[in-house]
Design a protein around this motif. Structure first.
Motif, PDB file in Angstrom:
ATOM      1  N   VAL A  94       0.877  -1.171   0.000  1.00 17.26           N
ATOM      2  CA  VAL A  94       0.000   0.000   0.000  1.00 17.26           C
ATOM      3  C   VAL A  94       0.911   1.217   0.000  1.00 17.26           C
ATOM      4  O   VAL A  94       1.703   1.408   0.928  1.00 17.26           O
ATOM      5  CB  VAL A  94      -0.924   0.036   1.230  1.00 17.26           C
ATOM      6  N   PHE A  95       0.819   2.038  -1.055  1.00 16.72           N
ATOM      7  CA  PHE A  95       1.714   3.179  -1.190  1.00 16.72           C
ATOM      8  C   PHE A  95       1.202   4.383  -0.412  1.00 16.72           C
ATOM      9  O   PHE A  95       0.065   4.431   0.063  1.00 16.72           O
ATOM     10  CB  PHE A  95       1.886   3.544  -2.662  1.00 16.72           C
ATOM     11  N   GLN A  96       2.065   5.396  -0.322  1.00 11.19           N
ATOM     12  CA  GLN A  96       1.773   6.583   0.474  1.00 11.19           C
ATOM     13  C   GLN A  96       0.660   7.446  -0.118  1.00 11.19           C
ATOM     14  O   GLN A  96      -0.227   7.890   0.600  1.00 11.19           O
ATOM     15  CB  GLN A  96       3.044   7.435   0.606  1.00 11.19           C
ATOM     16  N   ASP A  97       0.707   7.676  -1.414  1.00 10.95           N
ATOM     17  CA  ASP A  97      -0.192   8.651  -2.042  1.00 10.95           C
ATOM     18  C   ASP A  97      -1.424   7.964  -2.608  1.00 10.95           C
ATOM     19  O   ASP A  97      -1.332   7.265  -3.622  1.00 10.95           O
ATOM     20  CB  ASP A  97       0.555   9.391  -3.148  1.00 10.95           C
ATOM     21  N   PRO A  98      -2.601   8.149  -1.994  1.00  6.26           N
ATOM     22  CA  PRO A  98      -3.809   7.502  -2.522  1.00  6.26           C
ATOM     23  C   PRO A  98      -4.317   8.119  -3.815  1.00  6.26           C
ATOM     24  O   PRO A  98      -5.212   7.576  -4.449  1.00  6.26           O
ATOM     25  CB  PRO A  98      -4.818   7.699  -1.389  1.00  6.26           C
ATOM     26  N   TYR A  99      -3.744   9.263  -4.220  1.00 11.30           N
ATOM     27  CA  TYR A  99      -4.204   9.931  -5.434  1.00 11.30           C
ATOM     28  C   TYR A  99      -3.483   9.431  -6.673  1.00 11.30           C
ATOM     29  O   TYR A  99      -4.069   9.326  -7.744  1.00 11.30           O
ATOM     30  CB  TYR A  99      -4.037  11.449  -5.288  1.00 11.30           C
ATOM     31  N   SER A 100      -2.189   9.114  -6.553  1.00 12.88           N
ATOM     32  CA  SER A 100      -1.432   8.687  -7.727  1.00 12.88           C
ATOM     33  C   SER A 100      -1.303   7.171  -7.832  1.00 12.88           C
ATOM     34  O   SER A 100      -0.812   6.662  -8.841  1.00 12.88           O
ATOM     35  CB  SER A 100      -0.030   9.312  -7.703  1.00 12.88           C
ATOM     36  N   SER A 101      -1.737   6.430  -6.805  1.00  9.72           N
ATOM     37  CA  SER A 101      -1.557   4.982  -6.830  1.00  9.72           C
ATOM     38  C   SER A 101      -2.702   4.251  -7.525  1.00  9.72           C
ATOM     39  O   SER A 101      -2.640   3.031  -7.694  1.00  9.72           O
ATOM     40  CB  SER A 101      -1.400   4.440  -5.405  1.00  9.72           C
ATOM     41  N   LEU A 102      -3.745   4.980  -7.934  1.00 13.17           N
ATOM     42  CA  LEU A 102      -4.880   4.367  -8.625  1.00 13.17           C
ATOM     43  C   LEU A 102      -4.983   4.931 -10.037  1.00 13.17           C
ATOM     44  O   LEU A 102      -4.868   6.155 -10.236  1.00 13.17           O
ATOM     45  CB  LEU A 102      -6.186   4.626  -7.873  1.00 13.17           C
ATOM     46  N   GLY A 138     -15.475  -0.968   3.946  1.00 17.74           N
ATOM     47  CA  GLY A 138     -16.502   0.044   4.170  1.00 17.74           C
ATOM     48  C   GLY A 138     -16.931   0.807   2.945  1.00 17.74           C
ATOM     49  O   GLY A 138     -17.397   1.948   3.056  1.00 17.74           O
ATOM     50  N   LEU A 139     -16.805   0.216   1.747  1.00 16.58           N
ATOM     51  CA  LEU A 139     -17.204   0.883   0.500  1.00 16.58           C
ATOM     52  C   LEU A 139     -18.128  -0.038  -0.293  1.00 16.58           C
ATOM     53  O   LEU A 139     -17.786  -0.521  -1.363  1.00 16.58           O
ATOM     54  CB  LEU A 139     -15.975   1.244  -0.330  1.00 16.58           C
ATOM     55  N   SER A 140     -19.291  -0.285   0.232  1.00 16.48           N
ATOM     56  CA  SER A 140     -20.234  -1.162  -0.457  1.00 16.48           C
ATOM     57  C   SER A 140     -21.079  -0.348  -1.437  1.00 16.48           C
ATOM     58  O   SER A 140     -20.829   0.824  -1.691  1.00 16.48           O
ATOM     59  CB  SER A 140     -21.134  -1.863   0.570  1.00 16.48           C
ATOM     60  N   GLY A 141     -22.100  -0.974  -1.982  1.00 15.07           N
ATOM     61  CA  GLY A 141     -22.976  -0.291  -2.929  1.00 15.07           C
ATOM     62  C   GLY A 141     -22.362  -0.205  -4.309  1.00 15.07           C
ATOM     63  O   GLY A 141     -21.762  -1.147  -4.806  1.00 15.07           O
ATOM     64  N   GLU A 150     -13.789  10.338  -7.925  1.00 18.32           N
ATOM     65  CA  GLU A 150     -15.050  10.541  -7.231  1.00 18.32           C
ATOM     66  C   GLU A 150     -14.968  10.213  -5.742  1.00 18.32           C
ATOM     67  O   GLU A 150     -15.985  10.304  -5.040  1.00 18.32           O
ATOM     68  CB  GLU A 150     -16.141   9.695  -7.887  1.00 18.32           C
ATOM     69  N   PHE A 151     -13.778   9.869  -5.261  1.00 16.35           N
ATOM     70  CA  PHE A 151     -13.616   9.483  -3.864  1.00 16.35           C
ATOM     71  C   PHE A 151     -12.668  10.445  -3.144  1.00 16.35           C
ATOM     72  O   PHE A 151     -11.792  11.057  -3.757  1.00 16.35           O
ATOM     73  CB  PHE A 151     -13.062   8.057  -3.764  1.00 16.35           C
ATOM     74  N   SER A 152     -12.840  10.538  -1.839  1.00 17.34           N
ATOM     75  CA  SER A 152     -11.933  11.339  -1.012  1.00 17.34           C
ATOM     76  C   SER A 152     -10.609  10.598  -0.828  1.00 17.34           C
ATOM     77  O   SER A 152     -10.468   9.421  -1.193  1.00 17.34           O
ATOM     78  CB  SER A 152     -12.570  11.596   0.356  1.00 17.34           C
ATOM     79  N   GLY A 153      -9.624  11.281  -0.214  1.00 18.71           N
ATOM     80  CA  GLY A 153      -8.327  10.656   0.010  1.00 18.71           C
ATOM     81  C   GLY A 153      -8.424   9.414   0.878  1.00 18.71           C
ATOM     82  O   GLY A 153      -7.797   8.393   0.601  1.00 18.71           O
ATOM     83  N   GLY A 154      -9.215   9.500   1.961  1.00 19.53           N
ATOM     84  CA  GLY A 154      -9.372   8.344   2.826  1.00 19.53           C
ATOM     85  C   GLY A 154     -10.039   7.177   2.125  1.00 19.53           C
ATOM     86  O   GLY A 154      -9.656   6.016   2.310  1.00 19.53           O
ATOM     87  N   GLN A 155     -11.043   7.474   1.297  1.00 21.19           N
ATOM     88  CA  GLN A 155     -11.717   6.413   0.545  1.00 21.19           C
ATOM     89  C   GLN A 155     -10.777   5.790  -0.481  1.00 21.19           C
ATOM     90  O   GLN A 155     -10.787   4.567  -0.683  1.00 21.19           O
ATOM     91  CB  GLN A 155     -12.961   6.979  -0.136  1.00 21.19           C
ATOM     92  N   ARG A 156      -9.950   6.610  -1.117  1.00 26.14           N
ATOM     93  CA  ARG A 156      -8.987   6.068  -2.087  1.00 26.14           C
ATOM     94  C   ARG A 156      -7.977   5.142  -1.401  1.00 26.14           C
ATOM     95  O   ARG A 156      -7.594   4.113  -1.958  1.00 26.14           O
ATOM     96  CB  ARG A 156      -8.243   7.201  -2.787  1.00 26.14           C
ATOM     97  N   LEU A 181      -3.015  11.868   4.751  1.00 25.08           N
ATOM     98  CA  LEU A 181      -4.406  12.003   5.169  1.00 25.08           C
ATOM     99  C   LEU A 181      -4.512  12.905   6.392  1.00 25.08           C
ATOM    100  O   LEU A 181      -3.563  13.045   7.168  1.00 25.08           O
ATOM    101  CB  LEU A 181      -4.993  10.626   5.493  1.00 25.08           C
ATOM    102  N   ASP A 182      -5.697  13.519   6.585  1.00 22.86           N
ATOM    103  CA  ASP A 182      -5.911  14.310   7.787  1.00 22.86           C
ATOM    104  C   ASP A 182      -6.037  13.382   8.997  1.00 22.86           C
ATOM    105  O   ASP A 182      -6.187  12.162   8.869  1.00 22.86           O
ATOM    106  CB  ASP A 182      -7.159  15.182   7.648  1.00 22.86           C
ATOM    107  N   LEU A 183      -5.985  13.959  10.209  1.00 22.58           N
ATOM    108  CA  LEU A 183      -5.878  13.158  11.417  1.00 22.58           C
ATOM    109  C   LEU A 183      -7.069  12.230  11.631  1.00 22.58           C
ATOM    110  O   LEU A 183      -6.901  11.065  12.010  1.00 22.58           O
ATOM    111  CB  LEU A 183      -5.710  14.076  12.634  1.00 22.58           C
TER     112      LEU A 183
END
Length: 274
Positions: A94-102, A138-141, A150-156, A181-183
């Motif tokens: 699992v990499f550090q940056d959830p924005y560039s890893s997807l 925690g990402l059903s549906g 379309e997702f926040s940093g924590g969701q990514r 991520l924020d605290l």
């Protein structure tokens, strides 16, 4: 298994330097750590200490110049690329940056089914597995039909964790997974990682510069300073009563909400440096 899942024994990693005939710069020096099945080892140190290099060496992304890395009873530090790829189902990251890893052009379902179908899983079975993975983080549906933007940093980062778990690995290298991520989101992701470990028995190498984060998730802690392990021990002991001066400086560098206590910590840290 009765022995360690991962054993890093006296490894060194060197990188070439600019300049004619200059010797390589060694960034890891005789590093040795072990991770047991179902254990989380926290690897902590400041930027430039070699933490991520150690993680990349375990993943086979940088070449080990000496020493050995043994995973699940097999020496993996000198495997051929084809054999290394076959190992990827058991060793994930699992990499550090959830924005560039997807991949921004792929839906979440496509991102998560890709490693499964590449390993020979049927499309229908892979989609069912992905639905379960998304639910477990925690990402059903309809999350699978959406794009990463379309997702926040924590969701990514939850999606990145789901991708790492898709092949049911034995070990996940978590390289600063909450530092972007924020605290409040950090706390939720850490609790998610702990919950997954309790349910599945997966092992973690959790890399971070933050002793407070490492204390929350790690069973044991190894402190890396200038490419060398300077202290190891139980998580509660190392992160509250450290023995090595460098670990003490790391602990005192963490901010506290009390201005008086913070001033005392700064003074104590300056005394250690001096």
């Amino acid at each position: 298994m009765s022995g360690p899942l991962l054993t890093v024994d006296g490894i060194g990693v060197s990188f070439p330097r600019k300049g004619f005939r200059k010797p390589p710069a060694e960034v890891l020096h005789d590093v040795s750590v072990e991770i047991a099945p179902g254990e989380c080892l926290g690897l902590v140190g400041e930027s430039g200490s070699g933490k991520s290099t150690l993680g990349r060496a375990i993943l086979g992304l940088v070449r080990v110049t000496r020493g050995t890395i043994t995973f699940d009873g097999q020496v993996i530090s000198a495997l051929a690329p084809k054999r290394r790829r076959a190992l990827s189902s058991q060793l994930q990251v699992v990499f550090q940056d959830p924005y560039s890893s997807l991949n921004p052009a792929m839906t979440i379902e496509d991102i998560l089914t890709e490693p499964l179908t590449a390993a020979g899983t049927g499309r229908r079975e892979a989609r069912a597995r992905v639905a379960g993975l998304l639910d477990s983080v925690g990402l059903s549906g309809g999350a699978g039909e959406r794009l990463p933007r379309e997702f926040s940093g924590g969701q990514r980062q939850r999606i990145a964790i789901a991708r790492a778990l898709a092949m049911s690995p034995k070990l996940v290298v978590c390289d600063e997974p909450v530092s972007a991520l924020d605290l409040s989101t950090q706390a939720r992701v850490l609790e998610l990682l702990i919950d997954i470990q309790e349910r599945t028995g997966v092992s973690y190498l959790f890399i971070s510069h933050d002793l407070a984060v490492v204390r929350h998730i790690s069973h044991r802690v190894a402190v890396l300073y200038r490419g060398e392990i300077v202290e190891t021990g139980q998580g509660d002991e190392v992160t509250t009563e450290p023995a090595h001066p460098y670990t003490k400086r790391l602990l005192l560098a963490a901010p506290v909400p009390d201005p008086v206590a913070q001033a005392e910590r700064r003074a104590a840290r300056r005394a250690l440096v001096a």
